[in-house]
Write a protein that holds these residues in place. Sequence first.
Motif, PDB file in Angstrom:
ATOM      1  N   ASP A  27       0.841  -1.196   0.000  1.00  0.00           N
ATOM      2  CA  ASP A  27       0.000   0.000   0.000  1.00  0.00           C
ATOM      3  C   ASP A  27       0.877   1.248   0.000  1.00  0.00           C
ATOM      4  O   ASP A  27       1.793   1.389   0.821  1.00  0.00           O
ATOM      5  N   ASP A  28       0.600   2.184  -0.912  1.00  0.00           N
ATOM      6  CA  ASP A  28       1.416   3.387  -1.032  1.00  0.00           C
ATOM      7  C   ASP A  28       1.263   4.308   0.177  1.00  0.00           C
ATOM      8  O   ASP A  28       2.183   5.050   0.520  1.00  0.00           O
ATOM      9  N   ASN A  29       0.100   4.263   0.813  1.00  0.00           N
ATOM     10  CA  ASN A  29      -0.189   5.149   1.942  1.00  0.00           C
ATOM     11  C   ASN A  29      -0.067   4.369   3.247  1.00  0.00           C
ATOM     12  O   ASN A  29      -0.943   4.413   4.110  1.00  0.00           O
ATOM     13  N   ALA A  32      -0.808   5.684   7.057  1.00  0.00           N
ATOM     14  CA  ALA A  32      -2.062   6.346   7.412  1.00  0.00           C
ATOM     15  C   ALA A  32      -2.840   5.496   8.416  1.00  0.00           C
ATOM     16  O   ALA A  32      -2.811   4.267   8.364  1.00  0.00           O
TER      17      ALA A  32
END
Length: 265
Positions: A27-29, A32
């Motif tokens: 996951d790029d984020n 978060a």
Amino acid sequence: MSNNWEVFAIKYADRNARTRADSFLFDDNHDAPHAMDYFIWVLRRGEEVLLVDTGYDDEEADRRSRPIRLNPVEALMPLGIDPQSVSTIIVTHLHYDHAGGIRHFPNAALHLQAAEMAYATGPCMCHGVLKAPFTAEHVCEAIHRLYSGRVIFHDGDGEVAEGVTVHRIGGHSRGLQAVRVRTDAGLLCLASDAAHYYENVLDLKPFPIVVDLEDMMNGFQTLRRLASSKDLIIPGHDPLVRELFPAQGPEHIIRLDQGPTRTLV
């Protein structure tokens, strides 16, 4: 009387100190925040009651330092369910948060995939990373039920009751099974941990705790086939379930069988 089933999600715990890295591979984020809810499920048709999973209790919460908001037995009380009277439990898999309360339902027979019992008692448990989601006492409780003649094994697809079927998915755990239920809204699929979140299944994003990644990815497609629509796939841990479906009395009890109050975007 309708031959369809009422279906309820019962929230008993949550964890907010998580990130998206805990929920999705690649996951790029990843840093978060990403909260998780913990559910068990109730199927009801007239006097018939089936329990899907048992959650975990205060003892396990202390052992893992993962507090619960309600003991699952207490959480079921508004539905009038006495743990002594529960005769059937569908165990989607033997991880602590799904099978950690079996002992509180002493008269219940368990519906379990044969592959899950073999996995939880086999050589894979020599690896700490694979063993971590299991607790030996919970697995031993399932074995005690087996030796008292109260485990019904399934090998793939199987019927538990008229209108209720189980389907081996695997991936997250070797014998993980989803539950398909005939409801007024259509064929509803309790994904359990075959999809922790809507995002797992709809965006084909695997969850990090996985024993077989191919099975997990194929399982996302299976969930789509089992449910009448994507709106009737119920993830095992997504707080969004409580936003899409209405509460039934106390806010921790969510009614699923009439369908969502709004559709997924």
